[in-house]
Design a protein around this motif. Structure first.
Motif, short mmCIF file in Angstrom:
data_model
loop_
_atom_site.label_atom_id
_atom_site.label_comp_id
_atom_site.label_asym_id
_atom_site.label_seq_id
_atom_site.Cartn_x
_atom_site.Cartn_y
_atom_site.Cartn_z
N ALA A 67 0.83 -1.21 0.00
CA ALA A 67 0.00 0.00 0.00
C ALA A 67 0.87 1.26 0.00
O ALA A 67 2.04 1.24 0.38
N ALA A 68 0.25 2.37 -0.39
CA ALA A 68 0.96 3.66 -0.40
C ALA A 68 1.46 3.99 1.00
O ALA A 68 0.85 3.64 2.01
N GLY A 69 2.59 4.68 1.05
CA GLY A 69 3.15 5.12 2.32
C GLY A 69 4.37 4.33 2.71
O GLY A 69 5.27 4.83 3.38
N ARG A 105 5.76 10.41 15.12
CA ARG A 105 4.55 10.53 14.31
C ARG A 105 4.09 9.17 13.78
O ARG A 105 3.21 9.08 12.94
N LEU A 106 4.78 8.11 14.29
CA LEU A 106 4.39 6.75 13.93
C LEU A 106 4.44 5.90 15.19
O LEU A 106 5.44 5.93 15.91
N PHE A 107 3.37 5.18 15.49
CA PHE A 107 3.26 4.44 16.75
C PHE A 107 2.76 3.03 16.48
O PHE A 107 1.82 2.85 15.71
N ARG A 118 0.79 9.80 11.80
CA ARG A 118 0.45 11.15 11.38
C ARG A 118 1.68 11.72 10.66
O ARG A 118 2.22 12.77 11.03
N MET A 119 2.17 10.93 9.69
CA MET A 119 3.40 11.30 8.98
C MET A 119 3.23 12.67 8.31
O MET A 119 4.15 13.48 8.34
N GLY A 120 2.08 12.90 7.69
CA GLY A 120 1.82 14.21 7.06
C GLY A 120 2.54 14.40 5.74
O GLY A 120 3.11 15.46 5.48
N VAL A 145 1.23 4.94 -8.85
CA VAL A 145 1.79 6.15 -8.23
C VAL A 145 0.63 6.89 -7.57
O VAL A 145 -0.39 7.18 -8.21
N ASN A 146 0.81 7.15 -6.28
CA ASN A 146 -0.22 7.83 -5.49
C ASN A 146 0.17 9.31 -5.41
O ASN A 146 1.26 9.64 -4.96
N VAL A 147 -0.70 10.18 -5.94
CA VAL A 147 -0.33 11.60 -6.02
C VAL A 147 -1.05 12.41 -4.95
O VAL A 147 -2.22 12.17 -4.63
N VAL A 178 -5.39 9.26 -6.95
CA VAL A 178 -5.50 10.57 -6.33
C VAL A 178 -5.88 10.33 -4.88
O VAL A 178 -6.91 9.72 -4.59
N ASN A 179 -5.03 10.81 -4.00
CA ASN A 179 -5.26 10.57 -2.58
C ASN A 179 -5.99 11.76 -1.95
O ASN A 179 -5.37 12.79 -1.70
N VAL A 180 -7.27 11.60 -1.72
CA VAL A 180 -8.03 12.70 -1.10
C VAL A 180 -8.57 12.27 0.26
O VAL A 180 -9.54 12.82 0.76
N THR A 245 -9.39 1.02 1.73
CA THR A 245 -9.53 2.37 2.23
C THR A 245 -8.22 2.89 2.81
O THR A 245 -7.30 2.11 3.05
N ASN A 246 -8.24 4.16 3.11
CA ASN A 246 -7.15 4.78 3.88
C ASN A 246 -7.32 4.43 5.36
O ASN A 246 -8.15 3.59 5.71
N THR A 247 -6.56 5.06 6.22
CA THR A 247 -6.63 4.80 7.67
C THR A 247 -7.88 5.44 8.28
O THR A 247 -8.51 6.30 7.68
N SER A 266 -4.29 2.08 11.43
CA SER A 266 -4.26 1.05 10.39
C SER A 266 -4.10 -0.32 11.04
O SER A 266 -3.85 -0.42 12.24
N GLY A 267 -4.22 -1.37 10.25
CA GLY A 267 -4.02 -2.72 10.76
C GLY A 267 -5.32 -3.41 11.12
O GLY A 267 -6.40 -3.05 10.64
N LYS A 268 -5.19 -4.43 11.99
CA LYS A 268 -6.31 -5.33 12.28
C LYS A 268 -7.64 -4.63 12.60
O LYS A 268 -8.70 -5.02 12.08
N GLY A 291 -8.58 -3.29 -2.58
CA GLY A 291 -8.98 -3.36 -1.16
C GLY A 291 -7.78 -3.27 -0.24
O GLY A 291 -6.81 -4.00 -0.42
N VAL A 292 -7.86 -2.42 0.76
CA VAL A 292 -6.74 -2.24 1.70
C VAL A 292 -7.26 -1.87 3.08
O VAL A 292 -8.20 -1.09 3.21
N GLY A 293 -6.63 -2.46 4.10
CA GLY A 293 -7.02 -2.21 5.48
C GLY A 293 -7.03 -3.51 6.26
O GLY A 293 -7.93 -4.33 6.10
N VAL A 312 -5.62 -6.58 -3.60
CA VAL A 312 -5.54 -6.09 -2.21
C VAL A 312 -4.15 -5.51 -1.98
O VAL A 312 -3.20 -5.80 -2.73
N GLN A 313 -4.04 -4.70 -0.95
CA GLN A 313 -2.75 -4.11 -0.56
C GLN A 313 -2.62 -4.18 0.95
O GLN A 313 -3.62 -4.31 1.66
N LEU A 314 -1.39 -4.03 1.43
CA LEU A 314 -1.20 -3.97 2.88
C LEU A 314 0.04 -3.17 3.22
O LEU A 314 0.96 -3.04 2.41
N TYR A 315 0.02 -2.64 4.42
CA TYR A 315 1.17 -1.94 4.97
C TYR A 315 1.45 -2.52 6.36
O TYR A 315 2.47 -3.15 6.62
N THR A 316 0.49 -2.35 7.28
CA THR A 316 0.70 -2.75 8.67
C THR A 316 0.97 -4.25 8.79
O THR A 316 1.83 -4.67 9.57
N GLY A 317 0.26 -5.06 8.03
CA GLY A 317 0.46 -6.51 8.07
C GLY A 317 1.87 -6.90 7.68
O GLY A 317 2.42 -7.90 8.18
#
Ligand SMILES: Cc1cc2nc3c(=O)[nH]c(=O)nc-3n(C[C@H](O)[C@H](O)[C@H](O)COP(=O)(O)O)c2cc1C
Length: 354
Positions: A67-69, A105-107, A118-120, A145-147, A178-180, A245-247, A266-268, A291-293, A312-317
């Motif tokens: 996933a993006a990020g 900003r990451l926990f 809350r990377m920002g 590419v996520n803009v 497009v990340n809104v 989805t996003n977080t 994010s995550g479980k 699908g992401v989350g 599907v995508q993942l980051y936290t997993g």
């Protein structure tokens, strides 16, 4: 016991962002040379024809992406390919470099198998990302590419931000998002308002001579009615899909004291919430859904596919399960498909819908 399960307790003693940076540095080193890439590929790649997905005019070798990020600046696309992921979404990329919010900003919330960030939109900006993609070459798997926009941009400037990043990086992308829906950037305006979305989509489609697949990423906290409104606009402008989805800003059911930190969770704990959004979207539209989350296992990936996700995508997993994540999910997916009599992932998409 895997190497990662031995290293994880040590890594989890470090501040989350430090551990993350170290992990990325290791991945970057591993992805930099042919022999190290080949070693990773040998250990982690898993291939099966049932996993292939034809979408957005390309073939995804499997439906499990990053996933993006995670790879904001396209630094580890080659290593992630060797680890067996089916695609990588680079970004969010902004027009100029940006340092993001203050640290920490990451926990990590291990009790909840979750993270709060809350990377920002910290990142190196589009020119460095473009130069890196040119210099290091594109990976063999599709990349998205996520803009995004600069944190300081007002509504009008934001549209120009998206246009510029799209213009610069879409030639390298198999799809653009497009990340809104980022819950931790300071917004002076409503990024997801119909008026703003229309202007953004109209501007990008006017720029899109090469007909690059264009998607929008949505948050998990909107009521069904807002999702329907969004889909109507997406269809009005002939976009190609939705990332969901996003977080979340919700802290429902979270045990860790860290729940007090502001930012996106994010995550479980996000898993069912995002799967519900996927189902709501898939019941309303035939547009492809990424699908992401909370994906961290074959079962969680399969639930999203059956709810209507084509990929599907993942980051936290990935943070919790380490380098064998994609291989284990893909292996398990093949078993689940066979158990249920599906010839391919594509056949299982939306199987749970009425
Ligand atoms: C540290 C971190 C940074 C993220 N940065 C971005 C980002 O730049 N752009 C974006 O669209 N999503 C970003 N996300 C959200 C993820 O892409 C994903 O939508 C969300 O984390 C849910 O997936 P997960 O539960 O597998 O982590 C980020 C998530 C995390 C944890």
């Amino acid at each position: 016991m895997t190497i990662y399960s031995r290293l994880r307790p040590l890594a989890f003693k470090l501040p989350a962002e430090t551990a993350h940076d170290l992990g990325k540095r290791a991945l970057r080193a591993a992805g930099a040379t042919w022999p190290t890439r080949a070693t990773l590929r040998y250990a982690y790649r898993y291939e099966h024809p049932a996993l292939e997905v034809d979408l957005f005019d390309t073939t995804f070798p499997n439906p499990v992406g990053v996933a993006a990020g995670f790879d904001k600046n396209a630094e580890v696309t080659h290593a992630l390919t060797a680890l067996g992921f089916g695609f990588v979404e680079v970004g969010t990329v902004t027009p100029y470099p940006q340092s993001g919010n203050e640290r920490p900003r990451l926990f990590r919330l291990p009790e909840d198998e979750a993270m709060i960030n809350r990377m920002g939109f910290n990142g190196q900006g589009m020119e460095r990302v473009k130069a890196r993609l040119e210099r290091e070459g594109l990976p063999s798997i599709p990349i998205g590419v996520n803009v995004g926009k600069m944190n300081s941009s007002n509504e009008e400037e934001a549209v120009e931000d998206y246009r510029r990043v799209f213009d610069r990086l879409s030639p390298y992308a198999d799809y653009v998002v497009v990340n809104v829906s980022c819950p931790n950037t300071p917004d002076e305006f409503d990024e997801a308002s119909p008026g703003h979305l229309r202007t953004v989509f109209e501007t990008l489609e006017a720029e899109n001579d090469a007909d690059r697949p264009l998607l929008v990423k949505v948050g998990p906290d909107s009521p069904a009615e807002s999702l329907y409104d969004l889909v109507d606009i997406v269809e009005e402008f002939d976009l190609d899909g939705i990332v969901a989805t996003n977080t979340t800003t919700s802290r429902e059911g979270i045990k860790s004291d860290r729940r007090e930190e502001w930012g996106g969770l994010s995550g479980k704990p996000l898993e069912d919430r995002s799967t519900n959004v996927i189902r709501t979207l898939a019941e309303y539209t035939d547009l492809p859904i990424v699908g992401v989350g909370g994906v961290d296992s074959a079962e969680s990936a399969y639930a999203k596919i059956r709810a209507g996700a084509s990929l599907v995508q993942l980051y936290t997993g990935f943070v919790y399960n380490g380098p064998s994540t994609a291989r284990e999910i893909n292996r398990g997916l093949v078993d689940l498909l066979q158990r249920d009599g599906f010839q391919s992932v594509e056949e299982a998409v939306g199987a749970d819908l009425e």
